[in-house]
Design a protein around this motif. Structure first.
Motif, short mmCIF file in Angstrom:
data_model
loop_
_atom_site.label_atom_id
_atom_site.label_comp_id
_atom_site.label_asym_id
_atom_site.label_seq_id
_atom_site.Cartn_x
_atom_site.Cartn_y
_atom_site.Cartn_z
N GLN A 212 0.82 -1.21 0.00
CA GLN A 212 0.00 0.00 0.00
C GLN A 212 0.85 1.25 0.00
N ARG A 213 1.89 1.23 -0.80
CA ARG A 213 2.74 2.39 -0.86
C ARG A 213 1.99 3.58 -1.45
N GLY A 214 2.39 4.75 -1.03
CA GLY A 214 1.66 5.96 -1.42
C GLY A 214 1.61 6.23 -2.91
N TRP A 215 2.63 5.76 -3.65
CA TRP A 215 2.64 6.10 -5.07
C TRP A 215 1.73 5.20 -5.89
N ARG A 216 1.15 4.19 -5.23
CA ARG A 216 0.35 3.22 -6.00
C ARG A 216 -0.87 3.88 -6.63
N ASN A 217 -1.60 4.62 -5.79
CA ASN A 217 -2.83 5.21 -6.32
C ASN A 217 -2.55 6.25 -7.41
N PRO A 218 -1.59 7.16 -7.20
CA PRO A 218 -1.29 8.08 -8.30
C PRO A 218 -0.91 7.37 -9.58
N LEU A 219 -0.11 6.32 -9.45
CA LEU A 219 0.28 5.58 -10.66
C LEU A 219 -0.96 4.97 -11.32
N ALA A 220 -1.80 4.36 -10.48
CA ALA A 220 -3.01 3.74 -11.02
C ALA A 220 -3.88 4.78 -11.71
N ILE A 221 -4.01 5.92 -11.06
CA ILE A 221 -4.86 6.96 -11.65
C ILE A 221 -4.27 7.46 -12.96
N LEU A 222 -2.95 7.61 -12.98
CA LEU A 222 -2.29 8.06 -14.21
C LEU A 222 -2.58 7.08 -15.35
N LEU A 223 -2.39 5.79 -15.07
CA LEU A 223 -2.60 4.80 -16.12
C LEU A 223 -4.07 4.75 -16.51
N LEU A 224 -4.94 4.86 -15.49
CA LEU A 224 -6.38 4.87 -15.76
C LEU A 224 -6.75 6.01 -16.69
N LEU A 225 -6.20 7.19 -16.38
CA LEU A 225 -6.52 8.35 -17.21
C LEU A 225 -5.96 8.18 -18.60
N MET A 226 -4.81 7.54 -18.70
CA MET A 226 -4.24 7.34 -20.03
C MET A 226 -5.13 6.42 -20.85
N VAL A 227 -5.59 5.34 -20.21
CA VAL A 227 -6.46 4.41 -20.95
C VAL A 227 -7.74 5.12 -21.37
N LEU A 228 -8.33 5.85 -20.43
CA LEU A 228 -9.57 6.55 -20.76
C LEU A 228 -9.32 7.67 -21.75
N GLY A 229 -8.19 8.37 -21.56
CA GLY A 229 -7.87 9.49 -22.45
C GLY A 229 -7.69 9.01 -23.87
N LEU A 230 -6.96 7.93 -24.04
CA LEU A 230 -6.78 7.39 -25.38
C LEU A 230 -8.12 6.99 -25.97
N GLY A 231 -9.01 6.55 -25.11
CA GLY A 231 -10.30 6.07 -25.59
C GLY A 231 -11.28 7.17 -25.88
N THR A 232 -11.24 8.24 -25.09
CA THR A 232 -12.25 9.27 -25.28
C THR A 232 -11.78 10.40 -26.19
#
Lengths: 479, 615, 505, 104
Positions: free
Chosen positions: A447-467
């Motif tokens: 549960q390191r602190g950088w996990r969520n930011p990384l996840a959000i970054l990748l999430l946004l990239m997937v969604l960004g590429l899609g939208t």
């Protein structure tokens, strides 16, 4: 070589330089943290270099063709390496003092991948491929404990070497037929050579295809994939699944296009057969798989199958179709989408199971425990399944559009069938996350602190590429 | 006044809605006031309307609002009042009011008193809409509405499974007819472009010649609807079972009003039927066949309400016969008189059942003459009218029907003969009932005589049954006038005499014991025949085997969802492939290498066109 | 822009609902209700300010200027994909139905959903957003996006809050609809390719694609792709088998949304896309579609009769009712189309209510098995009466919305093919059989002894209010359907004319 | 262009044979050492083919490829042997058929 050419090679040079710096640092005083930062900064500089080098696109020696396309891919690969590096940050606690070597191997493998992406000659292809491959063997076997990584490494080594041998033998035959080792040279001479000695050309090409298929884990050369994905530490799996596959696919695309091998229907047939087999077998194998890394392995087989459809359709579109210029953009987009999505998925997998493979049961109730991670994995799965608003949808859109225009009905049909099967197992992952947890233990979950930011970054990239794919398409249109 | 036509159905509707929504919180007197009062008010409004109409006998048309208007379909919620409508309205509200009044005592102990009146009022409303409708679509609304109310009321005591079954049967059997009727509507609209009854008849006469096949088809479809609702062959089986409802319901719905809707429908669309002699003859044959069949069955029954139910079927058969031979006025006339005396009989039987602890079996009754005098006299008068003894209301209407049947062009005398036989049987079974129930030894003691709320309706209906035959119905403008010439006198005399013969036979068989049943009736054949007739000619069993059980079996067959098996098979194929392919992932390196070699060979094969290409 | 705002309000409302769970377990429900109310209010406000409502009197499918609203803004210009939305009478009605039933669904979820309320209401609102998008999008890719995306929150609703067999049901639902959606995607791209070949313009716009010249074979195949996608969603025989499982396993609110709204997207798709895009092919295909419709009517009715699970029975009755829609659409005349639209709305109400009753029973009896019921009227007379109303509505009692719908459909079909109409009319009988059987098994008969240990509360104020709203709606539809018919009339006429033109060419 | 003493096709045939032998060894041998050796044979087969082809075309490229392959092979074997040591230590056997813990 002129200065301009050096500048064009900036990404490769920057990576090599980082390797040297890291080796020097390690030899002076071991410090995993410092080593991590050196690697990270080196990769970031490489990213910048990739941008910088775009001003100097040209042929650099017969070995490299530095073009926007290759640079762009280099950047993508380096980005993937960065994400893997992030994951590696607190991996392997047991090997703490040896971790510098892991970073070193990671850098070398990245270097191999970047070389592969820009190679336009069989020698540089061989160098890139093997640089990446040999570093990967070591990376897979890196953990001290457990027999699975070792088993995975040895399998990968033997099978990969066998594939390399096939590839090289194939190239040797092609060389024997054409007398040239650069893609373009082969392309220019292969026509005449075919007339003279078709057996040589066809055998050679088929063997090259076989070798490449292995690296891309196309059916029936896919069998190593699940074992290696599963056995390898998740950090390495993410590397294997993205950089290795991506770089190899670019190399294949370059070879097929520049080598003008598409003039031979038989070869296209062979590619089509590979694609169909991969789409079906990959999906079937993944159907009831409960180990998530194995599942992703099979899914990668299927996805490279889809990707291959683009490659097959490209030459068919050559004349007159408005989609032709989109072809390369399609490959770029698909790879980018696939790499980003896979990274997103594996980053969550890494958080849940650490370096080991885990059963889907471990994901039960993830939605309520780690909503961000669960959302990221869900979106990644939806993207892999090709649901709209995710990157995977536009990717699939490209494939369908191109195969429709190229009138590849059989491939299109297989694609539809394969995708339909695929929905099942991607959704099963999501279902697991949404169902109630049997045990609320989160023992293995880091549960390191950088996990969520990384996840959000990748999430946004997937969604960004899609939208908002238009931005990407604009970029890709320059290639 | 004509603007207040809408008020007639609206009053019971409002009352019904109020009872539905607030019924649970109302006291019994309030419920009674609302439930009975609303129909009473509707009856008064009808009477006022009738006065006005008598003064100025012109059909009244009003449109309340446009119901739907799509493409060339225009259908309004619109009412059309002429003599026929008025007769029907009077019967519905008048007899309806009496039955409501009767119910207020009959149902007083019931826990669902409010629900009962809510349904009953809803029924009155729907029935009024049915007869008031100026187009077939609105008529269909009322038609289905009464069907649902009938369903609700037959199954009123829902805790008993058998009641639910009877209610469903009633609804579904009539729905079969209704569906045919709906198809008739579709056909008529498609061919004539309108569903408005008056203009439709006009258009039909303009478009079709007498004897064309399309009007015949349309009329037969309408006939099927009418047969369903009016319990005629072959859709009559629901009515005896529908006796499961409270007895006043049987009186109102299953004797006086709803079941005669079929007669009304055919009378209303007589302009169409006149275009099709075939359909007319069919109506007549259906009517007389049903009449005979039901009369024979009634003779065998032991349940007092079932006897009356079969009798109703039989009498409606007479009405159909009348319609079929073009005796429109006589048919409607019989409809009205039948409403009087059959409501009387049903209410009378209700009184008996009420006082005899819900006993239905006539053989467990007897000697009630002295203990329930009001009821006895009601029954006497009702039976006399039913048997068409001279000077009763039934006599006038039935006599007209038989005489006009005799004059029917093709098979008139035969119809007449059959009608006579029916009349004979009617007299026998109706007095069989009276003799067994009211004479002889008492077998079950009644616990009381009826109260005023039951006695008044009985008395009024007695009076109506006696004098109803002298009413002049305002139907002259509605129907074409019947031929003026009379058949031979002997025909008339025979028609009058036959019921008396029937009465004598009944007396001989059941009271005086001068006659004994022929010996063959007690033999094996006789026994079988009696059982056969008792079960209503086995038609229920026939339908059960022919329709109900096959449908059940079909449903059971499909309940496993065969279509889904196809999709399951797809899933299975994929699963099998998955398992098979998974087993190839053996983890053995040498096997993996072998697969690579296989792949290489395959690629080489394709490269050399050994295997067919995929492109 | 207003149309995008409608979707956005719902999306944002969903996020707020998800977050509001931290306040209290009731907060998400109020947020959801407020969001739906806000959306509805916004829509009505926009409609009120529009001075050209008379466009309802003159819309032609191919001219966006004649539509009530039209909005277009580039999204992926490289492929000619736009954020293009438009609203005509049909869309407007569907949007209103969606919002109405959305509120009903929130009410249905009030006590039914007892965990993760925030996420539940969020999914509900997101589904509604997707459905609104489907009803308004006129860019074919945008339509496809909404079409697919609305399924995801729906999937979550079934998969997380569903009943015992939810995994199977949710998966089946998703795979059926997605796999058929893929066919639609292929067909869409094929249509776009055909349009591009003919005109050289890359466009996904409905208004452009309506004028796509193509060969007959191409048209047939592409039409089939759309048809299958829509008929799976409708669902028509023999693609219906996902529906009983999904409906049965979904939570009450999910069933309400599924039956009330989601199925209508299939019908809407047929009317909006499958038919007008390929008029000739549609006409040639009509006999098969009519056959499937009739088969669905009877098959659904027979299977409904065979069920012992309350919700399954209602689900099969939906199959039967949807058969009428298929008939109505492919009779291709004004009467039948109006009937089909009417059926979409009326069925939405009647089935949603029946599912709510099923949900209420499940909540109280912890069973949907009708063998475990019986005599419920005695304990819960209000529920019994309400159930009776909706049962007779669903069997097509005149005076209620469903009758108007079925009658218009039959009238329209009769003009096209008499025998089909005759067989379809059998559905009126079989419909009565299963409907009354439902009533008998659940509410009539002797009270089941099992009830003695259960607390059987009759419908409360919230439930009665919801039911009353739907009762009023159905009665209004049944007795005064003209406003609805008028709203859709111009679109329907436009469609009929469009087909006639298409065939004439 | 200078002709080869041996026809190109003959050399290619020999190298193909070598390749096949290597491949067969790979498939039939269970001992990891022999497997690595078979790999070496396969790689060398392709190296031979390159040399022959280079000689056929009179170019140095073939020999350069040979050198590259040589070094690649060396690197592979180096890593491979390292792994072999580990395999022996952990599995106590060199039989690769025993390394099948991951499957399915």
């Amino acid at each position: 070589m002129t200065a301009q050419q050096f500048l064009a090679l900036a990404p490769i040079l920057s990576l090599s330089l980082t390797v040297i710096v890291l080796m020097t640092q390690t030899s002076i005083r071991r410090n995993p943290h410092l080593a991590w930062w050196i690697t990270a900064v080196g990769l970031l500089i490489t990213l910048w270099c990739a941008e910088y080098a775009s001003g100097f696109t040209q042929q650099v020696t017969p070995l490299f063709k530095v073009d926007l396309w290759g640079l762009w891919f280099s950047a993508l690969l380096v980005f993937a390496a960065l994400v893997s590096l992030m994951l590696a940050r607190d991996a392997f606690p047991a090997e703490g003092h040896r971790k510098e070597e892991f970073y070193l191997l990671l850098l070398l493998a990245t270097l191999g991948a970047v070389v592969l992406a820009q190679a336009c000659h069989i020698a540089s292809l061989l160098l890139g491929m093997e640089l990446m491959g040999i570093a990967l063997y070591a990376m897979i076997a890196f953990p001290k404990d457990g027999s699975l990584p070792l088993e995975a490494a040895i399998k990968y080594l033997v099978l990969s070497a066998c594939a390399s041998a096939m590839l090289l033998f194939g190239f040797a035959l092609v060389y024997a037929a054409t007398g040239d080792l650069s893609y373009a040279g082969i392309g220019a001479k292969v026509g005449a050579a075919y007339v003279q000695n078709p057996v040589l050309v066809m055998t050679g090409s088929a063997m090259v295809l076989a070798g490449v298929s292995f690296k891309l884990s196309l059916a029936p050369f896919h069998m190593w994939t699940p074992d290696v994905y599963q056995g390898a530490p998740t950090t390495v799996t993410s590397f294997l699944a993205t950089l290795s596959k991506g770089a190899m696919f670019i190399a294949l695309t370059r070879f097929v296009i520049d080598g003008q091998l598409y003039h031979y229907p038989a070869l296209l047939n062979a590619l089509a057969a590979l694609a169909m087999a991969s789409m079906l077998i990959g999906n079937w194998l993944a159907l009831r798989q409960t180990q998530i890394k194995r599942l992703l392995a099979y899914s990668s087989t299927a996805h490279i199958g889809y990707l291959l459809v683009i490659l097959i359709s490209l030459p068919q579109l050559a004349e007159g179709s408005q989609l032709a210029p989109l072809g390369r953009a399609a490959v770029s987009y698909y790879l980018a989408a696939y790499i980003v999505t896979t990274l997103a998925a594996l980053s969550v997998v890494h958080m849940i199971g650490g370096e080991d493979d885990t059963d889907l049961d471990a994901y039960r109730g993830l939605f309520w425990r780690h909503p961000v991670q669960a959302a990221t994995l869900s979106v990644a799965m939806l993207s892999l399944a090709g649901i709209p608003l995710t990157a995977g949808f536009i990717a699939k859109f490209y494939v369908i559009a191109l195969s429709y225009d190229a009138q590849l009905w059989w491939l299109l049909g297989t694609l539809v069938v394969g995708s339909a099967i695929g929905i099942y197992y991607y959704l099963r992952v999501i279902f697991s996350m949404a169902s109630a947890a049997q045990v609320t233990s989160s023992a293995g979950e880091s549960q390191r602190g950088w996990r969520n930011p990384l996840a959000i970054l990748l999430l946004l990239m997937v969604l960004g590429l899609g939208t908002l794919p238009q931005a990407f398409i604009d970029l890709a249109s320059q290639f | 006044m004509s603007n207040a036509i809408g008020l007639v159905p609206l009053l019971p509707l409002l009352s019904s809605l109020l009872l539905m929504i607030f019924g649970a919180r109302m006291t019994r007197p309030m419920i009674t006031l609302l439930g009975v009062g609303s129909v009473g008010a509707a009856a008064l409004a009808t009477a006022a309307l009738a006065m006005e109409f008598m003064a100025n006998p012109q059909p009244i048309e009003i449109t309340l609002w446009t119901w739907m208007k799509v493409a060339n379909l225009t259908s309004g919620v619109a009412f059309y009042v002429d003599g026929l409508t008025l007769v029907m309205m009077s019967v519905i509200t008048g007899v309806g009011f009496l039955i409501h009044l009767f119910s207020s005592e009959f149902m007083h102990q019931d826990a669902s008193y409010a629900r009962y009146f809510a349904y009953l009022n809803m029924f009155v409303c729907a029935m009024l809409v049915l007869v008031l409708a100026d187009n077939l679509l609105l008529l269909y609304l009322g038609w289905e509405g009464v069907g649902v109310c009938s369903y609700l009321l037959v199954g009123f005591w829902y805790t008993d499974r058998a009641n639910g079954r009877a209610a469903r049967k009633a609804f579904i059997v009539t729905r079969i007819g209704d569906t045919a009727m709906a198809l008739g509507l579709l056909l008529l609209f498609t061919e004539l472009g309108t569903l408005d009854i008056q203009s439709m008849v006009g258009a039909a006469n303009a478009k079709w010649q007498v004897g064309d096949s399309l009007p015949t088809l349309a009329c037969l479809l309408l006939l099927a609807g009418a047969a369903g609702k009016s319990a005629q062959l072959p859709l009559h089986t629901w009515l005896p079972d529908a006796m499961a409802g409270p007895t006043p319901v049987s009186a109102l719905i299953h004797a006086a009003t709803m079941v005669t809707a079929g007669v009304y429908l055919i009378a209303r669309t007589h302009g169409l039927f006149l275009l099709s002699p075939t359909a007319m003859t069919t109506v007549a044959i259906v009517g007389i066949a049903t009449s005979l069949l039901a009369a024979v069955t009634a003779l065998m029954q032991s349940d007092i309400k079932r006897i009356l139910a079969y009798s109703t079927i039989s009498q409606i058969g007479y009405m159909f016969l009348a319609l079929g031979v073009g005796a429109w006025t006589a048919g409607i006339f019989h409809l009205m008189t039948h409403a009087f005396f059959k409501a009387l009989l049903f209410l009378g039987s209700g009184a008996i059942i009420h006082c005899l602890h819900h006993e239905h079996n006539i053989f467990k009754m007897g000697g009630l003459r002295s203990r329930m005098p009001v009821t006895f006299w009601s029954f006497m008068i009702g039976s006399a009218a039913l048997a068409a003894l001279p000077m009763t209301s039934g006599f006038f209407s039935k006599d007209q029907i038989l005489l006009q049947a005799y004059q029917q062009a093709s098979i008139g005398p035969w119809l007449w003969l059959a009608g006579l036989l029916g009349a004979l049987l009617t007299a026998v079974y109706s007095f069989r009932l009276v003799f067994i129930v009211f004479f002889g030894n008492a077998k079950t003691e009644p616990d009381r005589e009826i109260g005023w709320a039951m006695a008044i309706p009985l008395t009024i209906l007695c009076a109506l049954s006696m004098v109803g035959g002298y009413f002049a119905l305002p139907l002259a403008q509605v129907f074409p006038t019947a031929s003026a010439d009379h058949p031979a006198h002997w025909v008339e005399i025979v028609s009058i005499g036959v019921p008396l013969v029937g009465l004598a036979i009944a007396y001989g068989l059941y009271l005086g014991r001068q006659l004994s049943a022929p010996s063959w009736t007690t033999g094996v054949t006789g026994q079988a025949l009696r059982e056969f007739w008792f079960s209503g000619w086995g038609i229920d069993r026939l339908y059960d085997g022919l329709l109900v059980r096959p449908y059940d079996r079909l449903a059971a067959l499909f309940s496993s969802e065969p279509v889904d098996r196809f999709y399951s098979a797809i899933v299975d194929v994929n699963q099998t492939l998955h398992q098979w392919l998974s087993s190839t992932q053996s983890g053995r390196m040498r096997w993996y290498i072998a697969s690579m070699v296989f792949g290489l060979i395959a690629l080489l094969g394709i490269a050399f066109n050994i295997a067919p290409g995929a492109l | 822009m207003a149309m995008i705002s409608l979707v956005l309000i719902l999306l944002v409302g969903g996020v707020i609902a998800a977050l509001s769970e931290r306040l209290s377990s009731n907060a998400p429900r109020w947020v959801a209700l407020a969001t739906i109310a806000l959306t509805l209010g916004y829509l009505l406000a926009v409609m009120a300010t529009m001075d050209d409502l008379q466009r309802l009197q003159a819309s032609t499918p191919s001219d966006p200027a004649t539509w009530l609203m039209h909005f277009k803004s580039p999204w992926i210009p490289a492929f000619g994909i736009n954020l293009e939305m438009a609203l005509d009478g049909i869309s407007l009605l569907m949007v209103l139905l969606t919002l109405f039933l959305g509120a009903v669904a929130v009410s249905a979820s009030w006590t039914d959903v007892d965990q993760h309320q925030g996420f539940f209401e969020a999914n509900l609102l997101w589904t509604l957003a997707g459905v609104l998008g489907v009803f308004m999008a006129v860019d074919l890719l945008l339509f496809f996006v909404f079409w697919e995306v609305m399924l995801i929150p729906m999937y979550f609703m079934i998969a997380i809050w569903g009943h015992e067999n939810r995994a199977y049901a949710a998966m089946k639902f998703f795979i059926f609809t997605q796999a058929s959606g893929l066919l639609m995607l292929v067909a869409t791209l094929g249509l776009v390719a055909a349009h591009r070949e003919a005109t050289g313009v890359f466009s996904f716009s409905y208004f452009d694609l309506l004028h796509t010249p193509m060969s007959e074979t191409t048209a047939h195949w592409l039409m089939l792709g759309f048809f299958i996608a829509f008929v799976v969603k409708l669902p028509g025989f023999p693609f219906h088998t996902w529906l009983p499982d999904a409906h049965t396993q979904a939570p009450t609110a999910g069933s309400v949304i599924l039956a009330g709204i989601l199925l209508k997207t299939g019908a809407y798709g047929l009317i909006r896309f499958a038919v007008p895009l390929f008029p000739t092919a549609a006409i040639e295909f009509a006999p098969i579609a009519l056959f499937l419709g009739v088969a669905g009517i009877l098959y659904g009715a027979v299977l409904a009769f065979a069920q012992t699970d309350f919700k399954r029975l209602v689900a099969y009755s939906s199959v039967s009712h949807m058969g009428f829609i298929l008939l109505g659409v492919y009779a291709l005349n004004e009467l039948a189309l109006q009937g089909a639209l009417m059926q979409m709305i009326a069925h939405g109400f009647s089935t949603a209510a029946l599912f709510m009753i099923a949900g209420a029973l499940q909540e109280r009896l912890h069973s949907r098995d009708m063998r475990q019921m019986g005599g419920l009227w005695q304990a819960m007379p209000r529920m019994g009466a309400v159930a009776m109303f909706f049962v007779v509505a669903s069997l097509g009692l005149p005076g209620l919305g469903n009758f108007v719908a079925e009658f218009l459909v039959l009238l329209g079909v009769f003009q096209v093919d008499r025998w089909i109409a005759v067989i379809a009319a059998l559905g009126l009988i079989t419909g009565a059989v299963y409907s009354l059987m439902l009533m008998q098994r659940a509410f009539h008969g002797e009270p089941n002894p099992r009830f003695e240990n259960l607390q059987l509360n009759d419908f409360g104020a919230r439930e009665m209010f919801t039911m009353a709203a739907m009762i009023v709606a159905l009665v209004a539809l049944g007795l005064y359907p003209q406003p609805i018919l008028d709203t859709t009339q111009s679109s329907v006429l436009g469609l009929v004319e469009w087909i006639a033109q298409g065939v004439a060419q | 262009m200078q002709e080869l003493a041996v026809p190109l096709n003959h050399v290619l045939l020999v190298s193909s044979l070598l390749f096949c032998i290597g491949m067969l060894g790979l498939m039939m041998r269970r001992n990891i050492i022999f497997i690595l050796m078979s790999l070496e044979v396969m790689l060398n087969a392709s190296a031979l083919a390159f040399i022959a082809a280079g000689a056929h075309w009179g170019q140095p490229d073939g020999q350069i490829m040979f050198m590259l392959i040589l070094s690649v092979a060396a690197a592979e074997v180096a890593v491979g042997l390292g792994l072999v040591l580990q395999v022996q230590r952990r599995f106590k056997t060199l039989d690769m058929d025993n390394a099948n813990r991951m499957r399915g």
